[in-house]
Design a protein around this motif. Structure first.
Motif, PDB file in Angstrom:
ATOM      1  N   UNK A 152      13.610  22.128   3.203  1.00 39.17           N
ATOM      2  CA  UNK A 152      14.768  21.246   3.023  1.00 39.17           C
ATOM      3  C   UNK A 152      15.218  20.575   4.312  1.00 39.17           C
ATOM      4  N   UNK A 153      14.880  21.175   5.473  1.00 39.23           N
ATOM      5  CA  UNK A 153      15.288  20.574   6.746  1.00 39.23           C
ATOM      6  C   UNK A 153      14.245  19.607   7.309  1.00 39.23           C
ATOM      7  N   UNK A 154      13.148  19.392   6.608  1.00 39.10           N
ATOM      8  CA  UNK A 154      12.105  18.488   7.087  1.00 39.10           C
ATOM      9  C   UNK A 154      12.543  17.033   6.920  1.00 39.10           C
ATOM     10  N   UNK A 155      12.305  16.255   7.980  1.00 39.97           N
ATOM     11  CA  UNK A 155      12.535  14.826   7.895  1.00 39.97           C
ATOM     12  C   UNK A 155      11.344  14.157   7.214  1.00 39.97           C
ATOM     13  N   UNK A 156      11.614  13.023   6.581  1.00 39.75           N
ATOM     14  CA  UNK A 156      10.584  12.229   5.928  1.00 39.75           C
ATOM     15  C   UNK A 156      10.428  10.899   6.667  1.00 39.75           C
ATOM     16  N   UNK A 157       9.222  10.348   6.595  1.00 39.15           N
ATOM     17  CA  UNK A 157       8.944   9.045   7.219  1.00 39.15           C
ATOM     18  C   UNK A 157       8.203   8.171   6.213  1.00 39.15           C
ATOM     19  N   UNK A 158       8.801   7.028   5.899  1.00 37.41           N
ATOM     20  CA  UNK A 158       8.183   6.088   4.974  1.00 37.41           C
ATOM     21  C   UNK A 158       7.563   4.921   5.717  1.00 37.41           C
ATOM     22  N   UNK A 159       6.391   4.502   5.276  1.00 37.62           N
ATOM     23  CA  UNK A 159       5.688   3.414   5.937  1.00 37.62           C
ATOM     24  C   UNK A 159       4.948   2.596   4.877  1.00 37.62           C
ATOM     25  N   UNK A 160       4.403   1.460   5.307  1.00 34.79           N
ATOM     26  CA  UNK A 160       3.584   0.613   4.451  1.00 34.79           C
ATOM     27  C   UNK A 160       2.236   0.368   5.120  1.00 34.79           C
ATOM     28  N   UNK A 161       1.219   0.216   4.291  1.00 36.74           N
ATOM     29  CA  UNK A 161      -0.111  -0.180   4.755  1.00 36.74           C
ATOM     30  C   UNK A 161      -0.446  -1.519   4.117  1.00 36.74           C
ATOM     31  N   UNK A 162      -0.899  -2.459   4.932  1.00 28.68           N
ATOM     32  CA  UNK A 162      -1.400  -3.728   4.420  1.00 28.68           C
ATOM     33  C   UNK A 162      -2.910  -3.732   4.570  1.00 28.68           C
ATOM     34  N   UNK A 163      -3.596  -3.694   3.434  1.00 27.41           N
ATOM     35  CA  UNK A 163      -5.052  -3.812   3.416  1.00 27.41           C
ATOM     36  C   UNK A 163      -5.413  -5.284   3.467  1.00 27.41           C
ATOM     37  N   UNK A 164      -6.054  -5.691   4.555  1.00 31.45           N
ATOM     38  CA  UNK A 164      -6.398  -7.095   4.745  1.00 31.45           C
ATOM     39  C   UNK A 164      -7.911  -7.286   4.622  1.00 31.45           C
ATOM     40  N   UNK A 165      -8.308  -8.270   3.838  1.00 35.74           N
ATOM     41  CA  UNK A 165      -9.708  -8.680   3.767  1.00 35.74           C
ATOM     42  C   UNK A 165      -9.793 -10.076   4.352  1.00 35.74           C
ATOM     43  N   UNK A 166     -10.579 -10.230   5.437  1.00 32.14           N
ATOM     44  CA  UNK A 166     -10.516 -11.467   6.216  1.00 32.14           C
ATOM     45  C   UNK A 166     -11.914 -11.933   6.628  1.00 32.14           C
ATOM     46  N   UNK A 172      -6.800 -12.168   2.400  1.00 33.65           N
ATOM     47  CA  UNK A 172      -6.437 -11.488   1.158  1.00 33.65           C
ATOM     48  C   UNK A 172      -5.798 -10.147   1.524  1.00 33.65           C
ATOM     49  N   UNK A 173      -4.499 -10.016   1.259  1.00 33.10           N
ATOM     50  CA  UNK A 173      -3.742  -8.840   1.677  1.00 33.10           C
ATOM     51  C   UNK A 173      -3.066  -8.171   0.482  1.00 33.10           C
ATOM     52  N   UNK A 174      -3.136  -6.843   0.455  1.00 33.74           N
ATOM     53  CA  UNK A 174      -2.406  -6.039  -0.524  1.00 33.74           C
ATOM     54  C   UNK A 174      -1.639  -4.971   0.239  1.00 33.74           C
ATOM     55  N   UNK A 175      -0.342  -4.900  -0.002  1.00 36.77           N
ATOM     56  CA  UNK A 175       0.512  -3.945   0.713  1.00 36.77           C
ATOM     57  C   UNK A 175       1.031  -2.889  -0.242  1.00 36.77           C
ATOM     58  N   UNK A 176       1.024  -1.637   0.196  1.00 38.64           N
ATOM     59  CA  UNK A 176       1.631  -0.538  -0.562  1.00 38.64           C
ATOM     60  C   UNK A 176       2.432   0.329   0.398  1.00 38.64           C
ATOM     61  N   UNK A 177       3.343   1.118  -0.140  1.00 39.62           N
ATOM     62  CA  UNK A 177       4.195   1.973   0.690  1.00 39.62           C
ATOM     63  C   UNK A 177       4.029   3.432   0.290  1.00 39.62           C
ATOM     64  N   UNK A 178       4.318   4.316   1.237  1.00 36.85           N
ATOM     65  CA  UNK A 178       4.131   5.749   1.002  1.00 36.85           C
ATOM     66  C   UNK A 178       5.188   6.529   1.763  1.00 36.85           C
ATOM     67  N   UNK A 179       5.281   7.822   1.450  1.00 37.46           N
ATOM     68  CA  UNK A 179       6.221   8.709   2.135  1.00 37.46           C
ATOM     69  C   UNK A 179       5.481   9.978   2.549  1.00 37.46           C
TER      70      UNK A 179
END
Length: 841
Positions: free
Chosen positions: A399-413, A451-458
């Protein structure tokens, strides 16, 4: 060298893989090799970059730096940034890893992706037109042991010839074969399982033909351990043929490589140093291999992330260079190059655009309250129960753990590029003036997709974090909402599908003159760009994580059940700007040891095609060339024990279409490219010196100071009135100082690179302190027999393990605040010890 091995080498030199090297622009057959120990500009090395006549430094009215092959090998610890950071007037920051270094030239604002300092190999630009997407050009070609020297030329007529270069030209010049076989092999090892093997061979084939071939293979799990490894190879080579009055060379390159790119992470908000994670250790990277299996549904089928590939490139380039003296002072030069690359880039965005900082579990629920029937303002933890479990094990997250949310952008170039150049030169004597005229033309074409697709995670806030599943239940209704599934909090939060095609046409005329103690260079260039862009519009539709086998009264959050995807409709636009450049240089030789010089130019930069804004009627926002005016004046000197230069410079830039990748306005959305118009003014000074202290021991140093301000700034991202502010990410001071001991049996180097203070954004509200990176290199040379030598060496990068933030989070733009518990940015890479064994003959 024994005969059988020699034949094997010659056979390899004509194989398809051995033909892999970039196009040669300037012949160095008649020039002197740069001294292998060169770092500062050398007055005895002939400079060929940005001119049609090779000249020694003391007779070049531009500022130039030459770095020899041995020094290049020593400097290349992590990326090209380690080399370029030692060049006067450049800030080069490689905290992201081996590729996509942020490189800034004094006086010119940019995003750091070599915008004003194109990379050339043998005078040919890696990509004929930059800016079709935001991928850095150092991804596609890498220097290796086959490079003879690096030249960086700034100012003067360097922006006129070939593809041009407004801020300066970074040019790697390759070794070519001679009448004897020579070669070098090395193997390098380091902590975090790094192994790299390099080789370079060159020599005669017969009948006037010569070969050179080089390459490397590398596997590396560091310097920041995230579970993603760097793995791949590159092969390059050239075959040259000398004939009466001319030379013909063909080049080629093949590359297949993947390497992680380290994004911005939460640092300590007071010290801007690595923060302490849940497990009590410093958090050096929040990238995690746990993401490698991420997948979700789209209208085009199942999307599988390519995050495990990091920055991936596979492809080839081929080129040719032809030179012929056609008599009576006339000469013809022609060259061409083609390249094709498959390229993907997994970018960690430095925050989920919801919380953007490490957060408690309760604060996470409050931030995501809109996805389960509440709001951030009205959320009351007492009305809900929640579950936080590790996605890989199902164990409860403390319960005392901090969380970190981020996003990844998969780019095809993926991209393809081609360029060609033809010019005629004429030497002419008129009275006491020796002229060297050059009339030339240039054509370049590049096509690229974005061509980019972005998703987010925790995940939990630790090094290489574990992914976290989260759900929340309304106590009064019993309704449960899944906020995170297999770590995903947002599927398809962003989508980009763009195409761009660029064609460049240029003609230029220059005259390089010498009359007694005077040297004059004058010239002009006219260029036209035909650009075409196509942007797919987007829509929000059902998709993402499919709601299968959900328990009763359980639903997916909107972030998991909806997806941003293409509509199938495209907006298109065309642009056709043209512009002209003029340059003039003058140098006066006070004596054989001292010269005074001055250069001035009116140049231009064609706006990046990715900055084209199209409305619903296919109309294009104003798209005009960006005018850059520069002037520099100074002194060059040389004595038996000391040489160097000192100069002052002034530059203005008008109507730059500045592109910033900034978080979208909707919480959780992907970053978007925002374009604003800026103008700048800069003045400064730079100096370098090389001094022999005692035999075998030299001191080398250079320093650059600049003061820059915005003179025009259209409002964007919280910066409503930034006129008069300093440019973001541009240091006020950079320097390099070192001691170098060279003996045929032993050598050692101790040198420091300092990067001064920078502002994280144009708002100038957060200023980062300067930082030092100290390097130590020591080696012992063991003669074997004849010209064969074995060298054992060790290199320590960041000897004192200094820490320092190189940037804030560019995705937050001017909205990032100081004084919080955490500051999202990027630290310099930690200390790394590397050992190398080399054999040369």
């Amino acid at each position: 060298m024994k005969a059988p091995f020699k034949h094997v080498v010659r056979l390899a030199a004509v194989s398809p893989l051995a033909l892999a090297t970039p196009l040669m622009a300037q012949s160095v057959a008649s020039t002197a090799s740069a001294d292998a120990t060169a770092q500062a500009p050398q007055d005895n090395a002939i400079v060929v970059t940005g001119t049609s006549v090779g000249r020694v430094q003391l007779k070049t009215p531009a500022v130039a730096t030459s770095i020899g092959s041995d020094r290049l090998s020593m400097l290349s610890a992590n990326s090209q940034a380690d080399v370029l950071a030692t060049v006067p007037s450049l800030k080069a920051e490689g905290g992201g890893g081996e590729v996509a270094a942020n490189v800034f030239v004094s006086g010119l604002p940019s995003t750091g992706q070599y915008q004003f300092t194109p990379i050339q190999f043998n005078g040919s630009q890696t990509i004929a037109s930059m800016g079709l997407n935001s991928s850095a050009i150092d991804i596609f070609k890498r220097p290796d042991l086959g490079v003879e020297r690096l030249e960086f030329v700034r100012g003067g007529v360097s922006n006129l010839f070939g593809s041009g270069g407004i801020g300066g030209i970074i040019n790697y010049i390759d070794k070519k074969g001679g009448d004897e076989d020579h070669g070098k092999f090395s193997i390098e090892g380091s902590n975090h399982s790094r192994v790299k093997a390099d080789f370079a061979l060159n020599g005669p084939i017969g009948n006037g033909y010569h070969y050179a071939v080089s390459g490397w293979y590398r596997y590396d799990e560091g310097p920041l351990v995230s579970g993603f490894a760097a793995k791949g190879y590159q092969l390059r080579g050239n075959i040259s043929h000398e004939f009466d009055g001319g030379e013909f060379t063909i080049y080629g390159q093949a590359i297949n490589d993947r390497t992680p790119y380290y994004g911005d992470i939460p640092l300590n908000g007071q010290t801007y140093r690595p923060a302490i994670g849940n497990n009590g250790s410093e958090v050096l990277t929040t990238e995690t291999a746990a993401l490698s299996g991420i997948a979700f549904q789209t209208p085009n089928g199942t999307f599988h992330t390519s995050v495990g590939e990091g920055v991936y490139v596979s492809g080839y380039s081929f080129g040719s260079d032809f030179k012929k003296d056609i008599g009576n002072g006339w000469a013809f030069n022609g060259k061409a190059n083609i390249a094709n690359y498959t390229h993907t880039f997994a970018l960690f965005n430095g925050g989920d655009n919801v919380t953007n900082l490490p957060t408690t579990q309760t604060a996470f629920l409050q931030s995501y309250a809109s996805q389960f029937g509440s709001t951030s303002a009205t959320f009351n933890p007492a009305n809900y129960t929640s579950s936080f479990t590790f996605a890989n094990s199902g164990a409860a997250v403390p319960s005392n753990y901090l969380l970190w949310g981020d996003r990844v952008t998969d780019r095809s170039r993926n991209l393809s590029t081609a360029e060609g150049e033809l010019n005629l030169t004429k030497q002419l004597l008129t009275g006491a003036i020796q002229h060297h005229f050059t009339l030339g033309s240039y054509f370049g074409q590049t096509s690229a997709r974005d061509f980019d697709v972005t998703y987010s995670y925790i995940g939990d806030f630790d090094n290489a974090p574990q992914l976290v599943d989260a759900s929340v239940t309304n106590i009064s209704t019993g309704a449960t909402t899944i906020l995170s599934s297999n770590g995903l909090t947002g599927t398809g939060t962003g989508y980009t599908n763009n195409y761009a095609n660029s064609k460049r046409y240029a003609v230029y005329l220059a005259d390089q003159m010498e009359a007694g103690k005077w040297i004059f260079d004058i010239g002009g260039r006219w260029e036209k760009l035909d650009g075409y862009v196509s942007h797919e519009t987007t829509q929000k539709i059902p998709g993402g994580v499919l709601p299968t086998n959900l328990p009763a009264n359980t639903q997916l959050s909107s972030g998991l059940s909806n997806i941003t995807w293409g509509s199938g409709d495209f907006l298109t636009g065309k642009v056709d700007p043209s512009s002209w450049a003029l340059a003039g240089n003058v140098l006066y030789k006070l004596s054989d040891q001292v010269s005074l010089f001055m250069n001035a130019s009116r140049g231009f930069f064609m706006p990046e095609l990715r900055s084209v804004v199209i409305d619903t009627h296919d109309d294009v926002q104003s798209f005009q060339p960006e005018v850059i005016k520069q002037a520099m004046a100074g002194i060059k000197f040389r004595t038996a024990r000391i040489s160097g230069s000192a100069s002052i410079f002034y530059a203005t830039l008008t109507n730059l279409r500045n592109i910033q990748l900034i978080n979208g306005p909707t919480p959780g959305s992907a970053p978007t490219e925002v374009v604003n118009l800026v103008s700048t003014r800069t003045y400064g000074a730079e100096a370098n010196v090389t001094a022999t202290i005692v035999p075998h021991l030299t001191f080398e140093g250079n320093a650059t100071y600049q003061h820059d301000v915005y003179t025009l700034y259209t409002p964007v991202a919280g910066c409503t009135n930034c006129v008069g502010d300093r440019e973001q990410r541009q240091p006020d001071f950079v320097s390099n100082f070192g001691l170098y001991f060279r003996h045929h049996l032993f050598d050692a180097s101790l040198f420091d690179t300092y990067t001064g203070r920078t502002f994280t954004s144009d708002l100038n509200n957060i200023r980062l302190g300067g930082y030092n990176i100290l390097r130590l290199d020591i080696g012992a040379n063991v003669p074997v027999s004849g010209n064969q030598t074995v060298r054992i060496s060790a290199d320590i990068y960041n000897l004192l393990n200094n820490q320092g933030a190189t940037e804030g989070n560019p995705r937050q733009g001017a909205l990032q605040n100081a004084g919080q518990a955490y500051f999202v940015g990027r630290d310099i890479l930690p200390r790394r010890v590397m050992g190398k064994l080399s054999y040369a003959f």
